[in-house]
Design an enzyme around this catalytic site. Structure first.
Site, PDB file in Angstrom:
ATOM      1  N   GLY A   1      37.728  40.853  43.691  1.00 17.63           N
ATOM      2  CA  GLY A   1      38.181  41.256  42.383  1.00 17.63           C
ATOM      3  C   GLY A   1      36.791  41.221  41.539  1.00 17.63           C
ATOM      4  O   GLY A   1      35.991  41.288  41.697  1.00 17.63           O
TER       5      GLY A   1
ATOM      6  N   THR B   1      43.723  33.721  36.108  1.00  8.73           N
ATOM      7  CA  THR B   1      42.202  33.337  36.363  1.00  8.73           C
ATOM      8  C   THR B   1      41.972  32.394  35.246  1.00  8.73           C
ATOM      9  O   THR B   1      42.857  32.432  34.250  1.00  8.73           O
ATOM     10  CB  THR B   1      41.425  34.605  36.491  1.00  8.73           C
ATOM     11  OG1 THR B   1      41.727  35.375  37.458  1.00  8.73           O
ATOM     12  CG2 THR B   1      39.846  34.483  36.238  1.00  8.73           C
TER      13      THR B   1
END
Ligand code: ASP
Length: 382
Positions: A263, A233
């Site tokens: 998420g 990420t």
């Protein structure tokens, strides 16, 4: 000029808010209420009365003198180019929110980063679904999108949610419609590299299905090195000389996830959080562990209580470990996953922390662009 064009041309933040909405808008009411509160406090002080004691959770740590904060941008390990770009823009006077998003767009556009934007690893059906959130310290406004397909820069769509709507989070088909309505181009985000990694995962997942694993000698070495479920990420935060902080988190999420899984990244308080009086925090790693602990919000609250970024982050990671269910612990009681936090204080101090090291984060400040080691709870032996 249309409202949209006027807002697109206006600076982000307080100035942008002043230009939008009618005189009786809810936002203006809230702003007026805050101003009225400040005026009452000032009147009490002028009359020599003690203002009422604040509850301790809203007390502020000592604030740095305005205009003396060292400009800086920090990010997750994959964001050297992002912090460099964000720093340059902040130094040239661009609002930190626009600066960090511009930095993250470089990574979202990079097909070689398989954790973000174009070329991000897909869900279990081979479809790339992106999550992102942005938060602007001076106005405390946030915008986010989740499970967004076909748009390579979810962070820019998240900024539009912040600027153009009265909402914070748009998901799935609604988020895509919103992006298309605002002129974003839809494209296939699955690159050849990501497709091959996904296919290899499918072929080798089980010996009970009809996919046969390819002979080891035929596996592309670039694909074989991603065996397992790669994580990643980008989080990027920036602070300007006035001490204004903003941040962004963008991801393709857990590789090979169930379609529709969201998420931590687009959830305010989990994937990122900023309180402009205190600092910011953002995360990468196992999103479910973060969602169960709202780590970014919790870390900023510890900083409000006086902890330095490093101590606040490590304290929250210890809490995550304590809350981890047994099936996710190894024989020594340590999590089998990683979670990393990136913290930036109001005075420009910063830290990266991780459950498992070695781990590092990126920094650009007046000393240049570099990786710095994150503080960790446990170290893996290589
Ligand atoms: N935190 C991301 C998520 O759970 C994934 C990652 O950072 O690896 O969606």
């Amino acid at each position: 000029m249309s409202r949209r064009r006027a807002e697109a041309a206006a600076p982000t933040g307080a100035a942008a808010m002043r230009t939008s909405g009618g005189s009786s808008s809810r936002r203006e009411f809230l702003t007026n209420a805050a101003v009225a509160g400040i005026a009452t406090l000032a009147a009490q002080e002028a009359a020599g009365q003690e203002p009422p004691a604040e509850p301790s959770s809203t007390k502020l740590p000592p604030q740095p003198p305005a205009g003396r904060v060292p400009i800086c941008a920090i990010s997750s390990d994959n964001g050297l180019a992002a912090t460099r770009r964000a720093y340059e823009l902040i130094a040239s006077g661009v609002d930190p929110l626009d600066a960090v998003i511009a930095g993250v767009n470089l990574i979202e556009d990079d097909p070689e980063d398989i954790t973000v934007g174009l070329g991000g690893l897909p869900n279990e059906e081979g479809v790339v679904e992106l999550d992102a959130a942005v938060m602007h310290g001076p106005t405390h406004r946030a915008g986010a999108v989740a499970a967004l397909q076909g748009i390579r820069n979810p962070s820019r769509v998240a900024r539009l949610v912040l600027r153009e709507t009265d909402h914070v989070l748009l998901v799935g088909a609604g988020a895509l419609k919103f992006a298309l309505a605002n002129g974003f181009q839809e494209e296939n985000l699955l690159t050849e590299k990501s497709r091959k990694i996904w296919l290899h995962w499918k072929q080798t997942l089980s010996d009970q299905d009809d996919w046969l694993p390819p002979p080891a000698a035929e596996v592309d070495p670039d694909v074989a090195k991603f065996f397992g479920r790669p994580t990643g990420t980008i989080h990027c935060a920036g602070i300007n000389a006035a001490g204004d902080i903003s941040c962004v988190t963008s991801t393709s999420g857990l590789a090979f996830k169930l379609p529709g899984r969201v998420g931590d990244s687009p959830i305010v308080g989990a994937g990122l959080y900023v309180d402009n009086q205190i600092g910011s925090c953002g995360s990468t790693g196992r999103g479910e562990a973060n969602l169960q602990n709202l780590s970014s919000f919790a870390a900023v609250e510890l900083m409000r209580g006086g902890l330095a970024p490093r101590e606040a982050g490590l304290t929250i990671l210890r809490r995550v470990v304590e809350h981890t269910e047994p099936r996710l612990l190894d024989q020594q009681g340590r999590p089998t996953f990683n979670l990393q936090l990136y913290l930036l204080g109001k005075d420009g101090t910063h830290a990266g922390v991780a459950i498992w090291g070695p781990a590092r984060y990126c920094v650009t400040d007046a000393q240049g662009t570099r990786h710095e080691p994150s503080a960790t709870l446990y170290e893996r032996r290589s």
